[in-house]
Motif scaffolding. Sequence first.
Motif, short mmCIF file in Angstrom:
data_model
loop_
_atom_site.label_atom_id
_atom_site.label_comp_id
_atom_site.label_asym_id
_atom_site.label_seq_id
_atom_site.Cartn_x
_atom_site.Cartn_y
_atom_site.Cartn_z
N THR A 1 0.85 -1.20 0.00
CA THR A 1 0.00 0.00 0.00
C THR A 1 0.88 1.25 0.00
N GLN A 2 0.51 2.20 -0.83
CA GLN A 2 1.20 3.49 -0.89
C GLN A 2 0.18 4.62 -0.86
N LYS A 3 0.59 5.74 -0.26
CA LYS A 3 -0.28 6.92 -0.22
C LYS A 3 0.06 7.88 -1.35
N LEU A 4 -0.97 8.43 -1.95
CA LEU A 4 -0.78 9.41 -3.00
C LEU A 4 -0.55 10.80 -2.41
N GLN A 5 0.28 11.58 -3.08
CA GLN A 5 0.47 12.98 -2.73
C GLN A 5 0.00 13.80 -3.92
N VAL A 6 -1.08 14.56 -3.68
CA VAL A 6 -1.68 15.34 -4.75
C VAL A 6 -1.53 16.83 -4.41
N HIS A 7 -0.97 17.58 -5.34
CA HIS A 7 -0.87 19.03 -5.19
C HIS A 7 -2.12 19.67 -5.79
N TYR A 8 -2.73 20.59 -5.03
CA TYR A 8 -3.93 21.26 -5.53
C TYR A 8 -3.90 22.74 -5.14
N LYS A 9 -4.72 23.52 -5.83
CA LYS A 9 -4.74 24.97 -5.63
C LYS A 9 -5.22 25.32 -4.22
N PRO A 10 -4.73 26.43 -3.70
CA PRO A 10 -5.10 26.79 -2.32
C PRO A 10 -6.51 27.37 -2.25
N THR A 11 -7.06 27.35 -1.06
CA THR A 11 -8.30 28.05 -0.74
C THR A 11 -8.02 28.93 0.47
N ALA A 12 -8.84 29.96 0.64
CA ALA A 12 -8.61 30.90 1.75
C ALA A 12 -9.92 31.50 2.21
N LYS A 13 -9.99 31.82 3.50
CA LYS A 13 -11.10 32.55 4.08
C LYS A 13 -10.55 33.40 5.23
N ILE A 14 -11.23 34.50 5.51
CA ILE A 14 -10.77 35.44 6.53
C ILE A 14 -11.65 35.29 7.77
N GLU A 15 -10.99 35.11 8.91
CA GLU A 15 -11.69 34.96 10.19
C GLU A 15 -11.26 36.08 11.13
N PRO A 16 -12.24 36.85 11.71
CA PRO A 16 -11.89 37.90 12.68
C PRO A 16 -11.74 37.32 14.09
N HIS A 17 -10.82 37.89 14.85
CA HIS A 17 -10.61 37.50 16.25
C HIS A 17 -10.41 38.76 17.09
N PRO A 18 -11.36 39.08 18.03
CA PRO A 18 -12.61 38.36 18.29
C PRO A 18 -13.62 38.58 17.19
N GLN A 19 -14.67 37.82 17.23
CA GLN A 19 -15.63 37.87 16.14
C GLN A 19 -16.42 39.17 16.13
N TYR A 20 -16.73 39.73 17.32
CA TYR A 20 -17.52 40.95 17.41
C TYR A 20 -16.85 41.98 18.31
N PRO A 21 -15.71 42.55 17.91
CA PRO A 21 -15.09 43.61 18.72
C PRO A 21 -15.77 44.95 18.48
N ARG A 22 -15.53 45.90 19.39
CA ARG A 22 -16.10 47.24 19.25
C ARG A 22 -15.01 48.24 18.90
N GLU A 23 -15.44 49.42 18.60
CA GLU A 23 -14.49 50.50 18.31
C GLU A 23 -13.58 50.73 19.52
N GLY A 24 -12.30 50.82 19.24
CA GLY A 24 -11.33 51.00 20.31
C GLY A 24 -10.69 49.72 20.77
N GLU A 25 -11.19 48.58 20.31
CA GLU A 25 -10.62 47.30 20.69
C GLU A 25 -9.59 46.82 19.67
N LYS A 26 -8.83 45.81 20.05
CA LYS A 26 -7.83 45.20 19.17
C LYS A 26 -8.51 44.15 18.30
N LEU A 27 -8.13 44.12 17.02
CA LEU A 27 -8.72 43.15 16.08
C LEU A 27 -7.61 42.47 15.30
N GLN A 28 -7.76 41.15 15.09
CA GLN A 28 -6.86 40.38 14.25
C GLN A 28 -7.68 39.71 13.15
N LEU A 29 -7.28 39.94 11.90
CA LEU A 29 -7.90 39.25 10.76
C LEU A 29 -6.97 38.12 10.33
N GLN A 30 -7.47 36.90 10.44
CA GLN A 30 -6.69 35.70 10.12
C GLN A 30 -7.07 35.21 8.73
#
Length: 352
Positions: A147-176
Amino acid sequence: LRDNRIQLERSTPNELTISISDVVLSDEGEYTCSIFTMPVRTAKALVTVLGIPQKPQIFGHEQPIDEEKIARLTCRSSGSKPAAQLRWKKGNKELKDEGTEVVEDPNGKTFTVSSRVEFRVTKEDNEAEVTCTVDHESLQNSERSTTQKLQVHYKPTAKIEPHPQYPREGEKLQLQCDGQGNPIPQEFLWEKEGSDAPLQLSSDSVLIFPFLNKSDSGTYVCTATSSMGSVVAKYNLDVSGKRGRRAPASPGFSQQLLVGTITSVLAVSPCEVAHIQGRLCTYHAVIGGVVAVIVFLLLSLLIVLGHYLIRHKGTYLTHEAKGSDDAPDADTAIINAEGGQPSGDDKKEYFI
C-alpha cells in the motif's frame, strides 16, 4: 541417495517411499521407480514445484501529482510459477488495470508480472491509499500486498476569520487569512480596496489592528499564494458604535458591532423580550403571593381570638349592697348592707 534432502521413508517388497525436504525449483521433474524383477517393472511420476511470488512493489508515486492530472502507477511482482495475478484498489474501490505484462525470469522457471493503472486525480485523492495485491495458488488463503499513499498538489483556498468575532471600536482586532492547500500557502498579501499601497506582504497570515476606529471600515483583500497558484478572500469591515456603549433595556434595542461581510445588529428578539417580561411577571407574582399569605394569617388570627373570647363568657357577683333598693333612706340602706341580709335575687353582671 546422493542428496541429503531426499530420505527413504519406507521400503517393502510392495512399496518404496521417499521424501524431499526444503523443496526448490530444481526439484521439479519426472521421477521413476523401478522394481527389479523378471521382467523389471517401472513407474513414473511428474513433480511440479510452485514458485511463490515476492511481495509486490508499486512505482510511479515517488513525486506528487498535480490535481486533474493523470496518475500512472505500476505494480510488479517476481518469482511466481505459474505467473501470478495482480489487482488494484484505491481506498475501498477496485481499480481496473490498463494491462498486464508477464516476463520469464533469468532462471527460466519463474515469471515477473507487471500491472499498470491510470486515473485522473483530484484534491480528494491527497493521502488516498492505493493497494496492489498479488494472488497465487501457492499462497493458499493468504495474500501479499503493498500500500502506498498518493500525494496530490492542488490549488489553495482561503477565508478570513476575525478574532474576536464581534469587537467594538477602540478594541484590538486580528484578521486571520486561513489558507489551505497542498502545498500550504506561504505568502500572504493584504490590501484595502480603494487604497493604492498594499498593507502587508509576508509569510504572516494575520493582519492586526491595535486600536479600531471608524476610519478602518472598508473591504480588506487577502491574496494567498502557493506553488499551485493564488486565491483571493475578501472581508467587509464595518466599525460602528463606541466602546463601552450599552443598549437600553427595551424591546427591539440594538447595539452596533464590528461586522464581516454585512453590518450586523445585535437586537433583542421577541423571545428574549418575552423572557425579560416573564421575569418581571415572576417577581410580581412572588410579591402578590407574600401579601396573600400575610392577609390569610391575619384573618385566621382574628377568627381564633373571637372563638376564644366567646368560650370564656361567665357570671360575676358584685359587692353592691343587697336590699338597698327597698330602703326608705340612705342610713337604712347602709345598715342593711352592713348586716349582710340575704336577698332572694342576686344581681348578675356579664362580660362579653
